[in-house]
Design an enzyme around this catalytic site. Sequence first.
Site, mmCIF file in Angstrom:
data_model
loop_
_atom_site.group_PDB
_atom_site.id
_atom_site.type_symbol
_atom_site.label_atom_id
_atom_site.label_comp_id
_atom_site.label_asym_id
_atom_site.label_seq_id
_atom_site.Cartn_x
_atom_site.Cartn_y
_atom_site.Cartn_z
ATOM 1 N N GLU A 114 0.853 -1.198 0.000
ATOM 2 C CA GLU A 114 0.000 0.000 0.000
ATOM 3 C C GLU A 114 0.884 1.241 0.000
ATOM 4 O OE1 GLU A 114 -2.519 -0.565 3.427
ATOM 5 O OE2 GLU A 114 -3.865 -1.898 2.330
ATOM 6 N N HIS A 242 -8.842 9.723 3.930
ATOM 7 C CA HIS A 242 -8.506 8.665 2.977
ATOM 8 C C HIS A 242 -8.806 9.199 1.579
ATOM 9 C CE1 HIS A 242 -8.224 4.877 0.912
ATOM 10 N NE2 HIS A 242 -7.799 4.301 2.019
ATOM 11 N N ARG A 289 -0.863 8.960 1.858
ATOM 12 C CA ARG A 289 -2.247 9.428 1.710
ATOM 13 C C ARG A 289 -2.427 10.937 1.808
ATOM 14 N NH1 ARG A 289 -5.139 5.113 5.553
ATOM 15 N NH2 ARG A 289 -4.562 3.550 4.065
ATOM 16 N N HIS A 350 -10.986 9.783 7.837
ATOM 17 C CA HIS A 350 -10.778 8.335 7.939
ATOM 18 C C HIS A 350 -10.157 7.913 9.266
ATOM 19 C CE1 HIS A 350 -9.979 4.324 6.433
ATOM 20 N NE2 HIS A 350 -8.678 4.456 6.637
ATOM 21 N N ARG A 385 -0.396 8.695 9.377
ATOM 22 C CA ARG A 385 -0.266 7.244 9.585
ATOM 23 C C ARG A 385 0.055 6.524 8.281
ATOM 24 N NH1 ARG A 385 -4.215 2.838 9.254
ATOM 25 N NH2 ARG A 385 -5.607 4.435 8.453
#
Length: 531
Positions: A114, A242, A289, A350, A385
């Site tokens: 990811e 997100h 992100r 998110h 994060r």
Amino acid sequence: MRKKYDYLVIGSGAAGLSYALKVAENGKVALVSKTTLEVTNTSKAQGGIAAVTDIEKDNYEKHIIDTHIAGAGICDPDTVRLVITKAPEQIKQLLEWGTDFDKKADGQFDLHKEGGHSEFRILHHLDNTGEEIQRALISQIKNHPNIDVYENHFAIDIITQHHLGRSNEPWMRDIKCYGAYVLNEKTHEIITFLSKVTMMATGGVGNVYQVTTNPTISTGDGIAMVFRAKGIIKGMEFIQFHPTSLYNPQERPNFLITEAMRGYGAILKLKDGSTFMEKYDERGCLAPRDIVARAIDNEMKISGDDFVYLDVTHKNPEETKHHFPMIYNKCLSIGIDITKEMIPVVPAAHYLCGGIKVDLNGRSSINNLYAAGECSCTGLHGANRLASNSLLEAIVYADVAAKDSTEVMRQTEWREDVPDWDDEGTVHNEEMILITQANKEVETIMSNYVGIVRSNLRLKRALDRLEIIYRETEDLYNASKVSMKLCELRNKINIGYLIIKMAQKRHESRGLHYTLDYKERNKKLDTYPID
Ligand code: FAD
Ligand code: SIN
């Protein structure tokens, strides 16, 4: 009514359930959940859980560096090392509890990649990893003789010296938690739970915003309770949006299109089919992100469109259906065949990187009160994060807190002179419209002024407006019999206040906090060199 337990666990996600299972070996546990056990952020997790398991290609140092880079230089180095090096043993524990992670034909884990990860290291179960973890943990909980489950029980406030007539001040080092007042939503009775140790595991805050991937339970209750009890809260300015939630205005929460789909090769595009991420970052669609969400936000502002597209039509249709069955079926249910059509996506609130400040043992600044999972601020995530690090953080901190709190529990007696809840002189509030309208106002203020891009002016506007709603809601709260909806509104206002205040104090742009007034990162504040 009063109930006495060795441990009170508030929350039934990955953090609360795994902590409860561990401490139940040493004492009686009450597990309180505001709806049913299954309704959690944990259940919604799609992508998976990050851990170094392929030791031929991957190692701890790579995962540590990826975490620091995503965290924009202010992760706590001790926490990062603790969580990442403890990951394999906690994955083993999840497997022992019955979690099923996908494997390849050769028996090795089928690892995904990811955004922000330099290696394939995400363990997953199809595209519904969280549901699988939740299922396995709940089946253990339900069979445990030492755990009493209280579903549809809403924790209102933790009990401290304040309830014995003493004022708690933030500078006091001896604030102590004796349990919590909990509303039984079926009988409307408020129960005094006395506990030797309390674990706060109430998850995130997404519902402070208009568009969120979080289920409706995520209203920041635990953080608000600890804030009111004068515990230390940290890092609230770092709200992760997100980049890719499904654009479907009829639906709340927004359905997530997992980042693993970009890891699989899906590409972000505009309406005319052109790509744009290469303009913003050399890692393109797999940049961290914050960068991807800001790029989408900017493109939407330029075009005036309400969404951009995620395109996976160039991939093998059968493979896409095999890897992402839940997403395929969900999109099909609203008329989009993702193997043939692009998916409309929009950023959504998110994840919260900050929360109740805890040390390396999960201890909060309030004695006998621990916190784990999304409501805590361990320092792992810094200013942003890394994908799939949060389920990992939840289970690792549940473990360290379980170990640390055993001795604390043994050395503590229940505080018997705690008074029961007093609601004399209050009445049932029949006017739900007061609550629903205020909720909408809070969400609009936060989305329009305290979202992906901020400024001094927007933050001041947000605070001024929030203060009016705060005063009205406190008046309503003091005059009404408590209800879950009213308490949630009050908590959301507290959370909004904390996000704004901490955003105002940060005179720089870093990670998830981006402000037009201070566009640069203040390198003097770095705890880790990321340049
Ligand atoms: P939760 O799982 O949210 O549980 C909170 C619990 O607290 C609930 O049981 C709730 O009822 C209870 N509670 C709250 N307030 C009260 C109250 N006042 N009284 C009583 N009970 C209360 N992370 C990853 O690492 N990998 C992923 O792939 C991933 N995908 C995600 C996908 C989605 C759509 C979302 C929303 C999040 C995702 N995350 C992912 C983030 C991750 O799921 C969460 O951070 C994590 O599950 C939080 O676990 P938790 O135990 O802290 O809280
Ligand atoms: C996702 O699957 O994209 C979410 C992963 C995460 O939030 O860590």
